[in-house]
Design an enzyme around this catalytic site. Structure first.
Site, PDB file in Angstrom:
ATOM      1  N   ASP A  12     -12.845   9.304 -29.117  1.00 23.13           N
ATOM      2  CA  ASP A  12     -13.661   8.633 -30.128  1.00 23.13           C
ATOM      3  C   ASP A  12     -15.060   9.243 -30.190  1.00 23.13           C
ATOM      4  O   ASP A  12     -16.062   8.558 -29.962  1.00 23.13           O
ATOM      5  CB  ASP A  12     -13.738   7.136 -29.804  1.00 23.13           C
TER       6      ASP A  12
ATOM      7  N   ALA B 149     -17.423  -6.746 -25.953  1.00 24.65           N
ATOM      8  CA  ALA B 149     -18.491  -6.853 -24.962  1.00 24.65           C
ATOM      9  C   ALA B 149     -19.839  -6.584 -25.597  1.00 24.65           C
ATOM     10  O   ALA B 149     -19.926  -6.143 -26.751  1.00 24.65           O
ATOM     11  CB  ALA B 149     -18.239  -5.864 -23.824  1.00 24.65           C
ATOM     12  N   GLN B 150     -20.886  -6.859 -24.834  1.00 18.81           N
ATOM     13  CA  GLN B 150     -22.226  -6.465 -25.247  1.00 18.81           C
ATOM     14  C   GLN B 150     -22.946  -5.834 -24.057  1.00 18.81           C
ATOM     15  O   GLN B 150     -22.606  -6.101 -22.900  1.00 18.81           O
ATOM     16  CB  GLN B 150     -23.004  -7.640 -25.807  1.00 18.81           C
TER      17      GLN B 150
ATOM     18  N   SER C  47     -17.181  -6.382 -30.403  1.00 19.11           N
ATOM     19  CA  SER C  47     -16.199  -7.467 -30.444  1.00 19.11           C
ATOM     20  C   SER C  47     -15.696  -7.840 -29.060  1.00 19.11           C
ATOM     21  O   SER C  47     -15.321  -8.982 -28.809  1.00 19.11           O
ATOM     22  CB  SER C  47     -15.018  -7.058 -31.323  1.00 19.11           C
TER      23      SER C  47
ATOM     24  N   LYS D  73     -22.371  -3.570 -19.152  1.00 13.70           N
ATOM     25  CA  LYS D  73     -21.441  -3.901 -20.240  1.00 13.70           C
ATOM     26  C   LYS D  73     -20.707  -5.171 -19.823  1.00 13.70           C
ATOM     27  O   LYS D  73     -19.908  -5.154 -18.893  1.00 13.70           O
ATOM     28  CB  LYS D  73     -20.462  -2.748 -20.471  1.00 13.70           C
TER      29      LYS D  73
ATOM     30  N   ALA E  83     -26.689  -3.422 -27.588  1.00 10.35           N
ATOM     31  CA  ALA E  83     -25.539  -3.285 -28.493  1.00 10.35           C
ATOM     32  C   ALA E  83     -24.615  -4.467 -28.263  1.00 10.35           C
ATOM     33  O   ALA E  83     -24.513  -4.982 -27.143  1.00 10.35           O
ATOM     34  CB  ALA E  83     -24.805  -1.976 -28.238  1.00 10.35           C
TER      35      ALA E  83
END
Length: 547
Positions: free
Chosen positions: A283, A123-124, A121, A139, A118
Protein backbone atom coordinates in the site's frame (compact mmCIF):
# COMPACT_ATOMS: atom_id res chain seq x y z
CA UNK A 1 -29.42 -17.36 9.78
CA UNK A 2 -27.81 -13.92 9.32
CA UNK A 3 -31.22 -12.39 8.54
CA UNK A 4 -32.36 -12.99 12.12
CA UNK A 5 -29.03 -12.27 13.80
CA UNK A 6 -28.43 -8.83 12.24
CA UNK A 7 -31.92 -7.40 11.67
CA UNK A 8 -31.15 -3.81 12.86
CA UNK A 9 -27.96 -3.68 10.80
CA UNK A 10 -29.78 -5.26 7.84
CA UNK A 11 -32.47 -2.55 8.01
CA UNK A 12 -29.77 0.12 8.09
CA UNK A 13 -28.06 -1.40 5.04
CA UNK A 14 -31.34 -1.60 3.12
CA UNK A 15 -31.93 2.08 3.86
CA UNK A 16 -28.46 2.92 2.49
CA UNK A 17 -29.15 0.85 -0.64
CA UNK A 18 -32.53 2.56 -1.10
CA UNK A 19 -30.88 5.94 -0.74
CA UNK A 20 -28.15 5.15 -3.27
CA UNK A 21 -30.30 3.18 -5.69
CA UNK A 22 -28.74 -0.32 -5.83
CA UNK A 23 -31.98 -2.24 -6.48
CA UNK A 24 -30.44 -5.67 -7.01
CA UNK A 25 -28.87 -5.95 -3.54
CA UNK A 26 -31.97 -4.41 -1.93
CA UNK A 27 -34.15 -7.16 -3.48
CA UNK A 28 -31.62 -9.81 -2.46
CA UNK A 29 -31.56 -8.71 1.20
CA UNK A 30 -35.35 -8.46 1.46
CA UNK A 31 -35.84 -11.96 0.05
CA UNK A 32 -37.52 -10.77 -3.16
CA UNK A 33 -36.77 -12.34 -6.53
CA UNK A 34 -33.47 -10.95 -7.77
CA UNK A 35 -32.39 -10.78 -11.39
CA UNK A 36 -28.86 -11.51 -12.59
CA UNK A 37 -26.39 -9.63 -10.33
CA UNK A 38 -25.51 -6.11 -11.43
CA UNK A 39 -22.94 -3.91 -9.73
CA UNK A 40 -23.77 -0.24 -9.22
CA UNK A 41 -21.62 2.33 -10.96
CA UNK A 42 -18.17 2.89 -9.36
CA UNK A 43 -19.22 6.24 -7.83
CA UNK A 44 -22.44 4.76 -6.37
CA UNK A 45 -20.56 1.76 -4.94
CA UNK A 46 -18.07 4.11 -3.27
CA UNK A 47 -20.92 6.18 -1.75
CA UNK A 48 -22.62 3.02 -0.44
CA UNK A 49 -19.45 1.85 1.28
CA UNK A 50 -18.84 5.27 2.83
CA UNK A 51 -22.43 5.43 4.11
CA UNK A 52 -22.21 1.92 5.58
CA UNK A 53 -19.34 2.94 7.82
CA UNK A 54 -15.65 2.29 8.58
CA UNK A 55 -15.72 -1.51 8.21
CA UNK A 56 -17.19 -1.29 4.72
CA UNK A 57 -14.71 1.44 3.79
CA UNK A 58 -12.00 -1.03 4.77
CA UNK A 59 -13.74 -3.67 2.63
CA UNK A 60 -13.70 -1.22 -0.28
CA UNK A 61 -9.99 -0.66 0.22
CA UNK A 62 -9.45 -4.42 0.11
CA UNK A 63 -11.56 -4.64 -3.07
CA UNK A 64 -9.33 -1.99 -4.63
CA UNK A 65 -6.50 -4.54 -4.44
CA UNK A 66 -8.39 -6.99 -6.68
CA UNK A 67 -8.15 -5.85 -10.32
CA UNK A 68 -8.55 -9.53 -11.16
CA UNK A 69 -12.19 -9.16 -10.02
CA UNK A 70 -13.11 -5.55 -10.87
CA UNK A 71 -12.29 -3.44 -13.88
CA UNK A 72 -10.05 -0.37 -13.82
CA UNK A 73 -12.90 2.13 -13.26
CA UNK A 74 -13.90 0.43 -9.99
CA UNK A 75 -10.29 0.01 -8.86
CA UNK A 76 -9.55 3.69 -9.49
CA UNK A 77 -12.66 4.85 -7.62
CA UNK A 78 -12.21 2.51 -4.64
CA UNK A 79 -8.52 3.40 -4.36
CA UNK A 80 -9.56 6.92 -3.32
CA UNK A 81 -11.40 5.63 -0.25
CA UNK A 82 -9.95 7.04 2.96
CA UNK A 83 -10.87 5.49 6.31
CA UNK A 84 -10.36 8.67 8.32
CA UNK A 85 -13.15 9.01 10.86
CA UNK A 86 -13.75 11.28 13.87
CA UNK A 87 -11.33 10.36 16.67
CA UNK A 88 -12.40 8.56 19.83
CA UNK A 89 -12.40 10.61 23.03
CA UNK A 90 -9.08 10.51 24.91
CA UNK A 91 -10.70 9.05 28.04
CA UNK A 92 -11.73 5.92 26.09
CA UNK A 93 -8.37 5.62 24.36
CA UNK A 94 -6.52 6.04 27.66
CA UNK A 95 -8.57 3.20 29.16
CA UNK A 96 -7.50 0.87 26.31
CA UNK A 97 -3.83 1.87 26.70
CA UNK A 98 -3.88 1.24 30.45
CA UNK A 99 -5.46 -2.19 29.86
CA UNK A 100 -2.69 -3.17 27.45
CA UNK A 101 0.31 -1.94 29.45
CA UNK A 102 2.07 -4.15 32.00
CA UNK A 103 3.03 -1.15 34.13
CA UNK A 104 1.12 2.05 34.98
CA UNK A 105 0.87 4.52 32.11
CA UNK A 106 2.68 7.21 34.14
CA UNK A 107 5.71 4.93 34.63
CA UNK A 108 5.82 3.91 30.95
CA UNK A 109 5.45 7.30 29.28
CA UNK A 110 6.62 10.76 30.21
CA UNK A 111 3.87 12.31 28.08
CA UNK A 112 1.16 11.15 25.68
CA UNK A 113 -0.46 13.74 23.45
CA UNK A 114 -4.24 13.29 23.86
CA UNK A 115 -4.87 14.75 20.39
CA UNK A 116 -4.33 12.03 17.75
CA UNK A 117 -2.13 12.69 14.74
CA UNK A 118 -4.32 10.34 12.66
CA UNK A 119 -7.62 8.52 13.14
CA UNK A 120 -8.77 5.56 11.06
CA UNK A 121 -11.55 3.00 11.11
CA UNK A 122 -9.53 0.44 13.08
CA UNK A 123 -7.22 2.59 15.20
CA UNK A 124 -5.91 6.04 15.93
CA UNK A 125 -2.33 7.19 16.47
CA UNK A 126 -0.94 9.37 19.28
CA UNK A 127 2.53 10.85 19.79
CA UNK A 128 4.27 10.02 23.07
CA UNK A 129 7.60 10.15 24.88
CA UNK A 130 8.85 6.98 26.61
CA UNK A 131 10.29 6.96 30.11
CA UNK A 132 13.81 6.66 28.64
CA UNK A 133 13.29 9.78 26.50
CA UNK A 134 12.65 8.13 23.13
CA UNK A 135 9.79 9.50 21.06
CA UNK A 136 7.18 6.93 20.03
CA UNK A 137 4.01 6.55 18.00
CA UNK A 138 1.14 4.74 19.74
CA UNK A 139 -1.35 3.02 17.45
CA UNK A 140 -4.37 2.25 19.64
CA UNK A 141 -7.29 0.05 18.58
CA UNK A 142 -10.67 1.79 18.68
CA UNK A 143 -12.76 0.56 21.64
CA UNK A 144 -15.43 -1.96 20.59
CA UNK A 145 -14.27 -2.17 16.97
CA UNK A 146 -13.76 -5.95 17.30
CA UNK A 147 -17.48 -6.44 18.06
CA UNK A 148 -18.52 -4.17 15.18
CA UNK A 149 -16.28 -6.08 12.76
CA UNK A 150 -17.62 -9.44 14.01
CA UNK A 151 -21.22 -8.33 13.32
CA UNK A 152 -20.41 -6.97 9.88
CA UNK A 153 -18.39 -10.07 8.99
CA UNK A 154 -21.44 -12.23 9.81
CA UNK A 155 -23.52 -10.04 7.51
CA UNK A 156 -20.95 -10.14 4.69
CA UNK A 157 -20.79 -13.94 4.91
CA UNK A 158 -24.59 -14.12 4.89
CA UNK A 159 -24.81 -11.98 1.76
CA UNK A 160 -22.09 -14.12 0.16
CA UNK A 161 -24.14 -17.26 0.90
CA UNK A 162 -27.12 -15.72 -0.92
CA UNK A 163 -25.09 -14.56 -3.93
CA UNK A 164 -23.31 -17.95 -4.09
CA UNK A 165 -26.62 -19.55 -5.12
CA UNK A 166 -26.61 -17.61 -8.38
CA UNK A 167 -24.58 -18.44 -11.48
CA UNK A 168 -22.63 -15.20 -10.94
CA UNK A 169 -21.69 -16.27 -7.42
CA UNK A 170 -20.54 -19.72 -8.55
CA UNK A 171 -18.55 -18.36 -11.48
CA UNK A 172 -16.59 -15.92 -9.32
CA UNK A 173 -16.53 -18.11 -6.19
CA UNK A 174 -18.07 -15.35 -4.09
CA UNK A 175 -17.95 -17.39 -0.87
CA UNK A 176 -14.19 -17.91 -1.06
CA UNK A 177 -13.67 -14.22 -1.87
CA UNK A 178 -15.84 -13.20 1.10
CA UNK A 179 -13.87 -15.57 3.32
CA UNK A 180 -10.60 -14.04 2.10
CA UNK A 181 -11.82 -10.52 2.86
CA UNK A 182 -13.18 -11.41 6.29
CA UNK A 183 -9.88 -13.05 7.23
CA UNK A 184 -8.05 -9.89 6.15
CA UNK A 185 -10.37 -7.77 8.30
CA UNK A 186 -9.91 -10.03 11.31
CA UNK A 187 -6.13 -10.03 10.84
CA UNK A 188 -6.06 -6.21 11.04
CA UNK A 189 -7.30 -6.47 14.63
CA UNK A 190 -4.03 -8.09 15.73
CA UNK A 191 -1.33 -5.41 15.82
CA UNK A 192 1.41 -7.94 16.64
CA UNK A 193 0.91 -9.22 13.10
CA UNK A 194 1.59 -5.77 11.65
CA UNK A 195 4.55 -5.40 14.00
CA UNK A 196 6.04 -8.65 12.69
CA UNK A 197 5.60 -7.48 9.09
CA UNK A 198 7.29 -4.19 9.95
CA UNK A 199 10.28 -5.98 11.45
CA UNK A 200 10.61 -8.32 8.47
CA UNK A 201 10.46 -5.43 6.01
CA UNK A 202 13.10 -3.49 7.94
CA UNK A 203 15.42 -6.50 7.92
CA UNK A 204 14.90 -7.10 4.19
CA UNK A 205 15.61 -3.47 3.25
CA UNK A 206 18.67 -3.16 5.48
CA UNK A 207 20.90 -4.64 2.75
CA UNK A 208 20.89 -4.13 -1.01
CA UNK A 209 23.18 -3.83 -3.98
CA UNK A 210 20.69 -1.58 -5.78
CA UNK A 211 20.49 1.36 -3.35
CA UNK A 212 22.02 2.85 -0.21
CA UNK A 213 20.15 1.21 2.73
CA UNK A 214 20.84 4.23 4.94
CA UNK A 215 18.49 6.30 2.73
CA UNK A 216 15.39 4.22 3.50
CA UNK A 217 13.98 3.68 6.97
CA UNK A 218 11.25 1.53 8.50
CA UNK A 219 10.19 2.33 12.07
CA UNK A 220 11.58 0.17 14.87
CA UNK A 221 8.98 -1.76 16.87
CA UNK A 222 9.10 -1.55 20.68
CA UNK A 223 8.08 -5.14 21.35
CA UNK A 224 8.08 -4.87 25.14
CA UNK A 225 5.10 -2.50 24.89
CA UNK A 226 3.32 -3.90 21.83
CA UNK A 227 0.16 -6.02 22.22
CA UNK A 228 -2.64 -7.14 19.86
CA UNK A 229 -4.48 -3.85 20.57
CA UNK A 230 -1.53 -1.49 21.06
CA UNK A 231 1.35 -0.97 18.63
CA UNK A 232 4.27 1.09 19.94
CA UNK A 233 7.00 2.06 17.48
CA UNK A 234 9.68 4.61 16.74
CA UNK A 235 8.46 8.13 15.98
CA UNK A 236 9.67 9.48 12.62
CA UNK A 237 9.64 13.23 11.96
CA UNK A 238 8.61 14.09 8.43
CA UNK A 239 5.83 14.92 5.98
CA UNK A 240 4.00 12.94 3.25
CA UNK A 241 6.35 12.71 0.30
CA UNK A 242 4.17 14.70 -2.12
CA UNK A 243 4.14 17.58 0.40
CA UNK A 244 7.93 17.61 0.74
CA UNK A 245 9.79 20.86 0.14
CA UNK A 246 13.12 19.84 -1.39
CA UNK A 247 16.10 22.01 -0.37
CA UNK A 248 17.36 23.52 -3.63
CA UNK A 249 21.06 22.96 -2.92
CA UNK A 250 21.10 20.19 -0.35
CA UNK A 251 24.16 17.91 -0.78
CA UNK A 252 25.26 20.11 -3.67
CA UNK A 253 22.35 18.95 -5.88
CA UNK A 254 19.50 20.96 -7.35
CA UNK A 255 15.88 20.07 -6.58
CA UNK A 256 15.33 18.28 -9.92
CA UNK A 257 18.32 15.97 -9.38
CA UNK A 258 17.24 15.23 -5.81
CA UNK A 259 13.71 14.35 -6.95
CA UNK A 260 15.15 12.07 -9.64
CA UNK A 261 17.40 10.36 -7.07
CA UNK A 262 14.45 9.80 -4.69
CA UNK A 263 12.32 8.39 -7.54
CA UNK A 264 15.13 5.97 -8.43
CA UNK A 265 15.47 4.99 -4.77
CA UNK A 266 11.74 4.22 -4.51
CA UNK A 267 11.74 2.07 -7.65
CA UNK A 268 14.74 0.10 -6.48
CA UNK A 269 13.36 -0.36 -2.97
CA UNK A 270 10.05 -1.72 -4.26
CA UNK A 271 11.54 -3.81 -7.06
CA UNK A 272 13.76 -5.49 -4.49
CA UNK A 273 10.68 -6.27 -2.39
CA UNK A 274 8.72 -7.59 -5.38
CA UNK A 275 11.29 -9.49 -7.41
CA UNK A 276 14.00 -10.48 -4.92
CA UNK A 277 12.57 -10.66 -1.40
CA UNK A 278 9.07 -11.83 -2.42
CA UNK A 279 7.65 -9.88 0.54
CA UNK A 280 6.37 -6.39 -0.22
CA UNK A 281 4.59 -3.38 1.25
CA UNK A 282 1.30 -3.50 -0.68
CA UNK A 283 0.00 0.00 0.00
CA UNK A 284 2.59 2.60 -1.07
CA UNK A 285 0.17 5.54 -1.35
CA UNK A 286 1.47 9.07 -0.60
CA UNK A 287 0.32 8.94 3.03
CA UNK A 288 2.50 5.89 3.73
CA UNK A 289 5.73 7.33 2.29
CA UNK A 290 7.27 10.18 4.32
CA UNK A 291 10.08 12.56 3.49
CA UNK A 292 11.96 12.94 6.79
CA UNK A 293 13.61 16.10 8.07
CA UNK A 294 17.06 14.56 7.49
CA UNK A 295 16.31 13.76 3.83
CA UNK A 296 15.66 10.04 4.23
CA UNK A 297 12.52 8.25 3.01
CA UNK A 298 10.36 6.38 5.54
CA UNK A 299 7.99 3.53 4.77
CA UNK A 300 4.98 3.52 7.12
CA UNK A 301 1.97 1.30 7.89
CA UNK A 302 2.86 -2.31 7.09
CA UNK A 303 -0.63 -3.63 7.77
CA UNK A 304 -1.14 -4.67 4.15
CA UNK A 305 1.63 -6.80 2.64
CA UNK A 306 1.90 -9.28 -0.22
CA UNK A 307 4.00 -12.34 -0.93
CA UNK A 308 5.35 -13.80 -4.17
CA UNK A 309 7.01 -17.20 -4.49
CA UNK A 310 10.18 -17.55 -6.66
CA UNK A 311 8.29 -19.10 -9.59
CA UNK A 312 5.78 -16.23 -9.66
CA UNK A 313 8.60 -13.69 -9.36
CA UNK A 314 10.27 -15.20 -12.43
CA UNK A 315 7.03 -15.18 -14.46
CA UNK A 316 6.28 -11.56 -13.51
CA UNK A 317 9.81 -10.48 -14.42
CA UNK A 318 9.34 -12.04 -17.86
CA UNK A 319 5.90 -10.41 -18.09
CA UNK A 320 7.49 -6.97 -17.65
CA UNK A 321 9.87 -7.73 -20.51
CA UNK A 322 6.96 -8.99 -22.65
CA UNK A 323 5.12 -5.70 -22.00
CA UNK A 324 8.20 -3.69 -22.97
CA UNK A 325 8.46 -5.76 -26.19
CA UNK A 326 4.65 -5.59 -26.73
CA UNK A 327 4.75 -9.38 -27.23
CA UNK A 328 1.13 -10.62 -27.12
CA UNK A 329 2.00 -14.29 -27.58
CA UNK A 330 4.43 -14.25 -24.66
CA UNK A 331 1.92 -12.39 -22.47
CA UNK A 332 -0.63 -15.15 -23.18
CA UNK A 333 1.87 -17.92 -22.34
CA UNK A 334 2.89 -16.24 -19.08
CA UNK A 335 -0.74 -15.62 -18.08
CA UNK A 336 -1.51 -19.33 -18.49
CA UNK A 337 1.53 -20.17 -16.37
CA UNK A 338 0.22 -17.89 -13.62
CA UNK A 339 -3.34 -19.25 -13.72
CA UNK A 340 -4.47 -21.31 -10.74
CA UNK A 341 -7.60 -22.66 -12.46
CA UNK A 342 -7.90 -25.76 -14.65
CA UNK A 343 -10.73 -24.52 -16.90
CA UNK A 344 -10.03 -25.00 -20.63
CA UNK A 345 -8.83 -21.83 -22.38
CA UNK A 346 -8.90 -21.00 -26.08
CA UNK A 347 -5.27 -19.95 -26.48
CA UNK A 348 -5.74 -18.40 -29.93
CA UNK A 349 -8.50 -16.14 -28.59
CA UNK A 350 -6.36 -15.14 -25.61
CA UNK A 351 -3.44 -14.23 -27.89
CA UNK A 352 -5.75 -12.23 -30.18
CA UNK A 353 -7.15 -10.32 -27.20
CA UNK A 354 -3.65 -9.46 -26.00
CA UNK A 355 -2.57 -8.49 -29.52
CA UNK A 356 -5.61 -6.18 -29.84
CA UNK A 357 -4.90 -4.68 -26.43
CA UNK A 358 -1.17 -4.10 -27.01
CA UNK A 359 -1.56 -2.87 -30.60
CA UNK A 360 -2.68 0.58 -29.42
CA UNK A 361 0.74 1.05 -27.75
CA UNK A 362 2.78 0.28 -30.89
CA UNK A 363 3.15 3.91 -32.00
CA UNK A 364 3.62 5.34 -28.50
CA UNK A 365 7.04 6.12 -27.09
CA UNK A 366 7.87 3.62 -24.34
CA UNK A 367 8.61 6.45 -21.91
CA UNK A 368 4.99 7.64 -22.28
CA UNK A 369 3.35 4.27 -21.58
CA UNK A 370 1.52 3.92 -18.27
CA UNK A 371 2.73 0.47 -17.27
CA UNK A 372 0.35 0.02 -14.38
CA UNK A 373 -2.54 0.62 -16.82
CA UNK A 374 -1.12 -2.08 -19.12
CA UNK A 375 -0.92 -4.52 -16.19
CA UNK A 376 -4.55 -3.78 -15.27
CA UNK A 377 -5.57 -4.40 -18.89
CA UNK A 378 -3.71 -7.72 -18.90
CA UNK A 379 -5.68 -8.78 -15.81
CA UNK A 380 -8.88 -7.61 -17.52
CA UNK A 381 -8.14 -9.77 -20.60
CA UNK A 382 -7.47 -12.76 -18.34
CA UNK A 383 -10.79 -12.17 -16.55
CA UNK A 384 -12.66 -11.90 -19.87
CA UNK A 385 -11.21 -15.28 -20.87
CA UNK A 386 -12.38 -16.89 -17.59
CA UNK A 387 -8.80 -17.31 -16.34
CA UNK A 388 -8.55 -17.21 -12.55
CA UNK A 389 -5.28 -15.74 -11.33
CA UNK A 390 -3.93 -15.97 -7.77
CA UNK A 391 -5.31 -13.28 -5.45
CA UNK A 392 -1.81 -11.88 -4.81
CA UNK A 393 -1.80 -10.64 -8.44
CA UNK A 394 -4.24 -7.96 -7.33
CA UNK A 395 -1.89 -6.73 -4.61
CA UNK A 396 1.01 -6.87 -7.06
CA UNK A 397 -0.83 -4.80 -9.68
CA UNK A 398 -2.04 -2.28 -7.11
CA UNK A 399 1.48 -1.88 -5.69
CA UNK A 400 2.91 -1.20 -9.16
CA UNK A 401 0.07 1.26 -9.87
CA UNK A 402 0.49 3.13 -6.59
CA UNK A 403 4.26 3.24 -7.00
CA UNK A 404 4.09 4.57 -10.57
CA UNK A 405 1.38 7.11 -9.70
CA UNK A 406 3.28 8.38 -6.67
CA UNK A 407 6.56 8.55 -8.60
CA UNK A 408 4.93 10.56 -11.42
CA UNK A 409 3.36 12.91 -8.88
CA UNK A 410 6.70 13.47 -7.15
CA UNK A 411 8.73 13.62 -10.37
CA UNK A 412 6.68 14.53 -13.49
CA UNK A 413 9.72 13.84 -15.68
CA UNK A 414 9.67 10.14 -14.71
CA UNK A 415 10.80 7.68 -17.40
CA UNK A 416 9.54 4.27 -16.29
CA UNK A 417 11.69 2.32 -18.78
CA UNK A 418 14.83 4.20 -17.76
CA UNK A 419 14.18 3.31 -14.12
CA UNK A 420 13.46 -0.40 -14.56
CA UNK A 421 15.78 -1.36 -17.44
CA UNK A 422 18.98 -1.80 -15.35
CA UNK A 423 16.93 -3.64 -12.72
CA UNK A 424 15.48 -6.06 -15.30
CA UNK A 425 18.96 -6.75 -16.64
CA UNK A 426 20.18 -7.58 -13.15
CA UNK A 427 17.10 -9.70 -12.41
CA UNK A 428 17.60 -11.84 -15.53
CA UNK A 429 21.28 -12.26 -14.70
CA UNK A 430 20.26 -13.31 -11.18
CA UNK A 431 17.77 -15.85 -12.57
CA UNK A 432 20.41 -17.30 -14.89
CA UNK A 433 23.37 -17.62 -12.53
CA UNK A 434 21.91 -16.87 -9.08
CA UNK A 435 23.32 -14.70 -6.31
CA UNK A 436 26.48 -16.82 -6.08
CA UNK A 437 27.83 -17.79 -9.55
CA UNK A 438 30.27 -20.35 -8.12
CA UNK A 439 27.53 -22.08 -6.13
CA UNK A 440 25.27 -22.12 -9.23
CA UNK A 441 28.11 -23.60 -11.32
CA UNK A 442 28.76 -26.33 -8.75
CA UNK A 443 25.02 -27.13 -8.52
CA UNK A 444 24.85 -27.42 -12.32
CA UNK A 445 27.94 -29.65 -12.33
CA UNK A 446 26.35 -31.93 -9.71
CA UNK A 447 23.11 -32.10 -11.75
CA UNK A 448 25.10 -33.02 -14.88
CA UNK A 449 27.03 -35.66 -12.96
CA UNK A 450 23.80 -37.16 -11.61
CA UNK A 451 22.30 -37.12 -15.12
CA UNK A 452 25.40 -38.78 -16.63
CA UNK A 453 25.29 -41.53 -13.99
CA UNK A 454 21.56 -42.18 -14.27
CA UNK A 455 21.10 -41.85 -18.04
CA UNK A 456 22.85 -45.11 -19.18
CA UNK A 457 20.86 -47.16 -16.68
CA UNK A 458 17.57 -45.50 -17.66
CA UNK A 459 18.27 -45.97 -21.39
CA UNK A 460 19.16 -49.64 -20.76
CA UNK A 461 15.90 -50.11 -18.84
CA UNK A 462 13.87 -48.44 -21.61
CA UNK A 463 15.46 -50.61 -24.34
CA UNK A 464 14.92 -53.74 -22.24
CA UNK A 465 11.22 -52.98 -21.88
CA UNK A 466 10.85 -52.21 -25.57
CA UNK A 467 12.50 -55.48 -26.64
CA UNK A 468 10.60 -57.57 -24.08
CA UNK A 469 7.26 -55.87 -24.97
CA UNK A 470 6.62 -54.88 -21.33
CA UNK A 471 6.63 -51.11 -21.98
CA UNK A 472 3.38 -49.52 -20.83
CA UNK A 473 2.02 -46.04 -21.44
CA UNK A 474 -0.14 -44.36 -18.80
CA UNK A 475 -2.22 -41.75 -20.63
CA UNK A 476 -4.74 -39.57 -18.83
CA UNK A 477 -7.19 -37.66 -21.03
CA UNK A 478 -9.61 -35.26 -19.39
CA UNK A 479 -13.28 -35.44 -20.23
CA UNK A 480 -13.36 -39.17 -20.99
CA UNK A 481 -15.41 -40.05 -17.89
CA UNK A 482 -18.54 -38.42 -19.29
CA UNK A 483 -17.99 -40.10 -22.66
CA UNK A 484 -17.48 -43.49 -20.96
CA UNK A 485 -20.70 -43.12 -18.95
CA UNK A 486 -22.63 -42.15 -22.08
CA UNK A 487 -21.20 -45.14 -23.98
CA UNK A 488 -22.05 -47.48 -21.09
CA UNK A 489 -25.62 -46.17 -20.99
CA UNK A 490 -25.99 -46.64 -24.74
CA UNK A 491 -24.56 -50.18 -24.57
CA UNK A 492 -26.89 -51.10 -21.69
CA UNK A 493 -29.94 -49.79 -23.52
CA UNK A 494 -28.93 -51.65 -26.67
CA UNK A 495 -28.53 -54.86 -24.65
CA UNK A 496 -31.97 -54.41 -23.07
CA UNK A 497 -33.48 -53.68 -26.50
CA UNK A 498 -32.00 -56.90 -27.90
CA UNK A 499 -33.23 -58.82 -24.85
CA UNK A 500 -36.75 -57.39 -25.18
CA UNK A 501 -36.78 -58.15 -28.89
CA UNK A 502 -35.57 -61.71 -28.23
CA UNK A 503 -38.28 -62.30 -25.60
CA UNK A 504 -40.96 -60.99 -27.95
CA UNK A 505 -39.70 -63.20 -30.83
CA UNK A 506 -39.50 -66.23 -28.53
CA UNK A 507 -42.98 -65.62 -27.14
CA UNK A 508 -44.39 -65.20 -30.65
CA UNK A 509 -42.75 -68.43 -31.87
CA UNK A 510 -44.03 -70.43 -28.86
CA UNK A 511 -47.51 -68.92 -29.19
CA UNK A 512 -47.81 -69.82 -32.86
CA UNK A 513 -46.90 -73.46 -32.16
CA UNK A 514 -48.50 -73.88 -28.76
CA UNK A 515 -50.29 -77.24 -28.53
CA UNK A 516 -50.85 -77.31 -24.79
CA UNK A 517 -51.95 -75.01 -22.00
CA UNK A 518 -48.42 -74.97 -20.55
CA UNK A 519 -46.93 -73.54 -23.76
CA UNK A 520 -49.63 -70.86 -23.92
CA UNK A 521 -48.91 -69.89 -20.27
CA UNK A 522 -45.15 -69.68 -21.00
CA UNK A 523 -45.84 -67.51 -24.05
CA UNK A 524 -47.93 -65.12 -21.94
CA UNK A 525 -45.21 -64.89 -19.29
CA UNK A 526 -42.57 -64.04 -21.93
CA UNK A 527 -44.84 -61.35 -23.41
CA UNK A 528 -45.43 -59.88 -19.92
CA UNK A 529 -41.70 -59.81 -19.08
CA UNK A 530 -40.89 -58.25 -22.48
CA UNK A 531 -43.59 -55.61 -21.96
CA UNK A 532 -42.29 -54.69 -18.48
CA UNK A 533 -38.68 -54.45 -19.68
CA UNK A 534 -39.71 -52.41 -22.71
CA UNK A 535 -41.77 -50.05 -20.54
CA UNK A 536 -38.86 -49.62 -18.12
CA UNK A 537 -36.50 -48.88 -21.03
CA UNK A 538 -38.85 -46.23 -22.46
CA UNK A 539 -39.28 -44.55 -19.04
CA UNK A 540 -35.51 -44.48 -18.41
CA UNK A 541 -34.89 -42.89 -21.82
CA UNK A 542 -37.58 -40.25 -21.25
CA UNK A 543 -36.26 -39.45 -17.74
CA UNK A 544 -32.71 -38.99 -19.03
CA UNK A 545 -33.91 -36.17 -21.30
CA UNK A 546 -31.94 -37.61 -24.25
CA UNK A 547 -34.47 -39.32 -26.55
Amino acid sequence: MFLTQTVPRQREIIEVLFRNGWDYMRRLLTGAKADEPQLPTPAVLKNILVDLGPVYVKLGQLLSTRPDLLNAAYIEELSTLQDEVPPVAWSEVEFVIRQQLKRPLEETFVTVNPIPVAAGSIAQTHRAVLADGREAALKVQRPGIDLTIAQDIALIQGIADLVARTEFGQTYEIKSIAEEFTKALEAELDFTREAGFTDQLRRNLSTSRWYDPTQIIVAEIYWDLTTPKLLVMEWLDGVPILSAQIDEQKNGKDAYTQRKDITTLLFRVFFQQLYIDGFFHADPHPGNLFYLNDGRIALLDCGMVGRLDPRTQQILTEMLLAIVDLDAQRCAQLTLQLADSTEPVIVARLENDYDRMLRKYHNINLSEINFSQVIYEILQVARNNKIRLPSNMGLYAKTIANLEGLARGFNPELNFIEEIQPLLTDLFRRQLIGENPLRSLLRTALDLKSLSLQSPRQIELLLDRVTSETLQWNISIRGLDALRRTTDDAANRLSFSILVGSLIMGAATISSRAQTTEFSFLSNILFAVASLLGLWLIISILRSGRV
